[in-house]
Every structure is written in C-alpha cells, then in structure tokens.
Motif scaffolding. Structure first.
Motif, PDB file in Angstrom:
ATOM      1  N   THR A   1      -1.861   6.969  -3.379  1.00 51.62           N
ATOM      2  CA  THR A   1      -2.082   7.539  -4.703  1.00 51.62           C
ATOM      3  C   THR A   1      -2.383   6.432  -5.702  1.00 51.62           C
ATOM      4  OG1 THR A   1      -0.576   9.367  -4.225  1.00 51.62           O
ATOM      5  CG2 THR A   1      -1.101   8.967  -6.538  1.00 51.62           C
ATOM      6  N   VAL A   2      -3.387   6.662  -6.547  1.00 50.83           N
ATOM      7  CA  VAL A   2      -3.784   5.672  -7.558  1.00 50.83           C
ATOM      8  C   VAL A   2      -2.854   5.772  -8.764  1.00 50.83           C
ATOM      9  CG1 VAL A   2      -5.606   4.983  -9.153  1.00 50.83           C
ATOM     10  CG2 VAL A   2      -6.178   5.687  -6.825  1.00 50.83           C
ATOM     11  N   LYS A   3      -2.301   4.628  -9.173  1.00 52.01           N
ATOM     12  CA  LYS A   3      -1.437   4.576 -10.349  1.00 52.01           C
ATOM     13  C   LYS A   3      -2.242   4.281 -11.616  1.00 52.01           C
ATOM     14  CE  LYS A   3       2.717   2.229 -12.121  1.00 52.01           C
ATOM     15  NZ  LYS A   3       3.754   1.205 -11.826  1.00 52.01           N
ATOM     16  N   ALA A   4      -3.203   3.374 -11.491  1.00 55.39           N
ATOM     17  CA  ALA A   4      -4.036   3.012 -12.641  1.00 55.39           C
ATOM     18  C   ALA A   4      -5.278   2.276 -12.147  1.00 55.39           C
ATOM     19  CB  ALA A   4      -3.257   2.149 -13.627  1.00 55.39           C
ATOM     20  N   VAL A   5      -6.331   2.284 -12.990  1.00 57.10           N
ATOM     21  CA  VAL A   5      -7.558   1.538 -12.709  1.00 57.10           C
ATOM     22  C   VAL A   5      -7.898   0.715 -13.934  1.00 57.10           C
ATOM     23  CG1 VAL A   5     -10.006   1.667 -12.140  1.00 57.10           C
ATOM     24  CG2 VAL A   5      -8.410   3.294 -11.118  1.00 57.10           C
ATOM     25  N   ASP A   6      -8.024  -0.594 -13.752  1.00 54.98           N
ATOM     26  CA  ASP A   6      -8.358  -1.508 -14.838  1.00 54.98           C
ATOM     27  C   ASP A   6      -9.567  -2.337 -14.423  1.00 54.98           C
ATOM     28  OD1 ASP A   6      -8.473  -3.130 -17.021  1.00 54.98           O
ATOM     29  OD2 ASP A   6      -6.642  -4.254 -16.592  1.00 54.98           O
ATOM     30  N   GLY A   7     -10.761  -1.905 -14.854  1.00 53.99           N
ATOM     31  CA  GLY A   7     -11.984  -2.589 -14.446  1.00 53.99           C
ATOM     32  C   GLY A   7     -12.227  -2.413 -12.952  1.00 53.99           C
TER      33      GLY A   7
ATOM     34  N   ALA B   1       3.087   0.341  -1.719  1.00 51.31           N
ATOM     35  CA  ALA B   1       2.794  -1.019  -1.258  1.00 51.31           C
ATOM     36  C   ALA B   1       2.104  -0.973   0.095  1.00 51.31           C
ATOM     37  CB  ALA B   1       4.077  -1.830  -1.178  1.00 51.31           C
ATOM     38  N   LEU B   2       1.117  -1.845   0.263  1.00 48.29           N
ATOM     39  CA  LEU B   2       0.356  -1.917   1.513  1.00 48.29           C
ATOM     40  C   LEU B   2       0.498  -3.301   2.128  1.00 48.29           C
ATOM     41  CD1 LEU B   2      -3.004  -0.253   0.354  1.00 48.29           C
ATOM     42  CD2 LEU B   2      -1.196   0.814   1.718  1.00 48.29           C
ATOM     43  N   PRO B   3       0.355  -3.410   3.442  1.00 49.96           N
ATOM     44  CA  PRO B   3       0.295  -4.736   4.072  1.00 49.96           C
ATOM     45  C   PRO B   3      -0.918  -5.502   3.546  1.00 49.96           C
ATOM     46  CG  PRO B   3       0.593  -3.000   5.709  1.00 49.96           C
ATOM     47  CD  PRO B   3       0.262  -2.307   4.437  1.00 49.96           C
ATOM     48  N   MET B   4      -0.873  -6.808   3.590  1.00 46.59           N
ATOM     49  CA  MET B   4      -1.973  -7.628   3.088  1.00 46.59           C
ATOM     50  C   MET B   4      -3.101  -7.684   4.111  1.00 46.59           C
ATOM     51  SD  MET B   4      -1.128  -8.437   0.034  1.00 46.59           S
ATOM     52  CE  MET B   4      -2.262  -9.759  -0.363  1.00 46.59           C
ATOM     53  N   SER B   5      -3.708  -6.548   4.367  1.00 49.00           N
ATOM     54  CA  SER B   5      -4.761  -6.475   5.390  1.00 49.00           C
ATOM     55  C   SER B   5      -5.925  -5.593   4.946  1.00 49.00           C
ATOM     56  CB  SER B   5      -4.181  -5.953   6.708  1.00 49.00           C
ATOM     57  OG  SER B   5      -3.557  -4.686   6.529  1.00 49.00           O
ATOM     58  N   TYR B   6      -6.097  -5.398   3.631  1.00 50.03           N
ATOM     59  CA  TYR B   6      -7.130  -4.476   3.151  1.00 50.03           C
ATOM     60  C   TYR B   6      -8.293  -5.176   2.446  1.00 50.03           C
ATOM     61  CZ  TYR B   6      -4.266  -0.568   4.541  1.00 50.03           C
ATOM     62  OH  TYR B   6      -3.552   0.340   5.305  1.00 50.03           O
ATOM     63  N   ALA B   7      -8.288  -6.500   2.388  1.00 50.19           N
ATOM     64  CA  ALA B   7      -9.444  -7.221   1.866  1.00 50.19           C
ATOM     65  C   ALA B   7     -10.650  -6.960   2.758  1.00 50.19           C
ATOM     66  CB  ALA B   7      -9.145  -8.714   1.793  1.00 50.19           C
ATOM     67  N   PHE B   8     -11.817  -6.731   2.151  1.00 49.17           N
ATOM     68  CA  PHE B   8     -13.073  -6.410   2.849  1.00 49.17           C
ATOM     69  C   PHE B   8     -13.030  -5.025   3.487  1.00 49.17           C
ATOM     70  CE2 PHE B   8     -12.322 -11.043   3.293  1.00 49.17           C
ATOM     71  CZ  PHE B   8     -13.274 -11.470   2.383  1.00 49.17           C
TER      72      PHE B   8
ATOM     73  N   ASN C   1      -2.572  -8.042  -4.404  1.00 50.50           N
ATOM     74  CA  ASN C   1      -1.193  -8.082  -3.916  1.00 50.50           C
ATOM     75  C   ASN C   1      -0.918  -6.790  -3.152  1.00 50.50           C
ATOM     76  OD1 ASN C   1      -0.486  -6.057  -5.944  1.00 50.50           O
ATOM     77  ND2 ASN C   1      -0.501  -7.759  -7.429  1.00 50.50           N
ATOM     78  N   ALA C   2       0.341  -6.489  -2.886  1.00 46.92           N
ATOM     79  CA  ALA C   2       0.671  -5.334  -2.042  1.00 46.92           C
ATOM     80  C   ALA C   2       0.271  -4.000  -2.659  1.00 46.92           C
ATOM     81  CB  ALA C   2       2.171  -5.327  -1.732  1.00 46.92           C
ATOM     82  N   THR C   3       0.129  -3.940  -3.986  1.00 46.08           N
ATOM     83  CA  THR C   3      -0.190  -2.665  -4.636  1.00 46.08           C
ATOM     84  C   THR C   3      -1.505  -2.683  -5.404  1.00 46.08           C
ATOM     85  OG1 THR C   3       1.080  -3.290  -6.610  1.00 46.08           O
ATOM     86  CG2 THR C   3       2.247  -2.048  -4.881  1.00 46.08           C
ATOM     87  N   GLN C   4      -2.255  -3.791  -5.364  1.00 42.07           N
ATOM     88  CA  GLN C   4      -3.492  -3.869  -6.131  1.00 42.07           C
ATOM     89  C   GLN C   4      -4.673  -4.286  -5.253  1.00 42.07           C
ATOM     90  OE1 GLN C   4      -2.287  -6.518  -9.443  1.00 42.07           O
ATOM     91  NE2 GLN C   4      -2.479  -4.733 -10.794  1.00 42.07           N
ATOM     92  N   LEU C   5      -5.770  -3.543  -5.414  1.00 38.36           N
ATOM     93  CA  LEU C   5      -6.997  -3.817  -4.683  1.00 38.36           C
ATOM     94  C   LEU C   5      -8.116  -4.057  -5.687  1.00 38.36           C
ATOM     95  CD1 LEU C   5      -6.787  -0.877  -2.096  1.00 38.36           C
ATOM     96  CD2 LEU C   5      -6.000  -3.231  -1.763  1.00 38.36           C
TER      97      LEU C   5
END
Length: 250
Positions: free
Chosen positions: A152-158, A166-173, A190-194
């Motif tokens: 679930t999205v908490k907020a979008v800033d730009g 929180a997610l594992p650090m495996s979502y880059a790319f 970080n764990a909660t920001q993409l």
C-alpha cells in the motif's frame, strides 16, 4: 463503416492489448482497452504484414509509452497491429514485428517498430556476449519464478514512493504496477521508499504490486535469487584484446 485498429504488445510474460477506437473492443474473447494512439497512414501498403513498415504515437505516461521508453535489454517486445474496415466484424493483420524504441514528442511517445522481414535481414550474432547477464528476469533462460508482492502506498513525493510496509532491499531495477500502468524502479532508497524512473500519479492509500529487480550482475543473481547456475553473462571476459591490446567492443 468505422475503421478499428487493435494493438497487441507482448514482452516476457506480459501482454498489453489496446485499441485506437474511442471505446473498448471485445475480439476473440479478449478485451482491447481504448487508448490514445495516433498512427495516421504510416503503415505502407503491402499484402505481406511481415514486410510492412509502421510507427505510431501513444500518450505519454501510459503502460505502452513506458515500455517503449524502457524496453527490455534482452528481447524486444513483439507487436501485432490488426485492422478492421467493417466496424469490427472482421480483422486482418497489417503489421507484425517488434518494438525497438520510444522517443518523447510533446506529450506523446513516438514508438519505433521494425517489421519481421527487416529483423531477419540483420546479420551477425543472435546474442551479444557481455560480462552482465543478457537474460530478462523471469524469462525461460533466467529460470526465476518471480512472485510479485502487494503493498500500500503511504505517500508520493516526486519520484519517491513511500510504502506502509517494509520490503527487503531487493527492489532496485524492479517494477511497480499501478492498475494497468507499469513503472520502473530506479533504486530503492530504504526499506519503505522506492525511487521511480519517471513521475507517477498514485494517490495515498492505493494498493500496488511491486516486483524485485536485477542489476544483471553475478553477485545479484546469486545473493538475491540464488540463481548463479543460470547466469547469462561472461564475468571473465577480458577487457583488452590479448594479441594487440586494443579494447574489446562488447
């Protein structure tokens, strides 16, 4: 009778179906979503859709525009264009080929296509040997059975999307799917920001789906997916020609 065109784009395990008609079209039991597509008369007249050249423009920010701007590195998406001149009673294929690239054009993305006949005329190696893996994540040669995660999205800033989970650090790319839109994840802050590659309009509280990403390195393949046995790169490829010392064009 109204002219109706259907556009089918397949990439890895995803198939996108759109129509330039003002309403959704049901054809062969499948729904083709109405979309802003400008093609004009760019498909040359030919009895063979495998030889026809084509191009069209699609509204920026759409799933098709995002795919054109960020095509997979290993395999070009396949494109078929069907046309009906009797109001949708019968369709015939006017183009078959692959998507090559997308170019920004004043609120639209110009989609560049290559016909099957042109593709078959290309000489040289079928695959390029590189230090990084040349297989798309989740493809048959990759072998990873990737399972998306609902968050679930908490907020979008730009470009930064903050999640409630929180997610594992495996979502880059990786990818973030919102409704029919697919957004590419540039990096994981970080764990909660993409951080996305392009801005996205996603309201707070919206449920989205995220897919892990791969930077195509052997380290990522092993540590993140335990899949080094299927790694498609050549990490020991020399950087210089051992005979003359010139850099190797990879």
């Amino acid at each position: 009778m109204a002219v109706i065109e259907l556009y089918e784009v397949s990439s890895d395990f995803d198939v996108l179906r759109f129509t330039s008609h003002q309403f959704d079209v049901l054809y062969k039991g499948l729904n083709w979503q109405s979309h802003v597509i400008e093609r004009g008369g760019s498909i040359e007249q030919s009895d063979d859709p495998l030889r026809s050249d084509a191009a069209f423009e699609v509204a920026a920010g759409s799933p098709l525009a995002n795919l054109a701007l960020n095509p997979p590195l290993s395999t070009a998406p396949k494109v078929s264009i069907l046309r009906s001149e009797d109001g949708g009673k019968t369709f015939f294929t006017v183009f078959a080929g692959r998507l090559m690239a997308g170019v920004w054009n004043d609120g639209f993305v110009a989609v560049e296509l290559e016909a099957v006949h042109t593709e078959l005329q290309v000489t040289g190696l079928k695959e390029t040997v590189t230090p990084q893996c040349r297989f798309a994540l989740g493809s048959r040669k990759c072998g990873v059975a990737e399972k998306p995660k609902a968050v679930t999205v908490k907020a979008v800033d730009g470009l930064v999307v903050t999640l409630t989970t929180a997610l594992p650090m495996s979502y880059a790319f990786g990818k973030l799917r919102h409704n029919e839109g697919l957004h590419f994840i540039d990096r994981q802050v970080n764990a909660t920001q993409l951080k996305l590659l392009h801005p996205a309009s996603i309201p707070a509280g919206t449920k989205v789906t995220v897919f892990r990403g791969c930077d195509r390195s052997l380290e990522c393949c092993h540590q993140r997916f335990n899949n080094a046995v299927n790694f498609g790169g050549s990490v020991n490829l020399p950087k210089k020609n051992p005979y003359v010392g010139d850099p190797i064009d990879r």
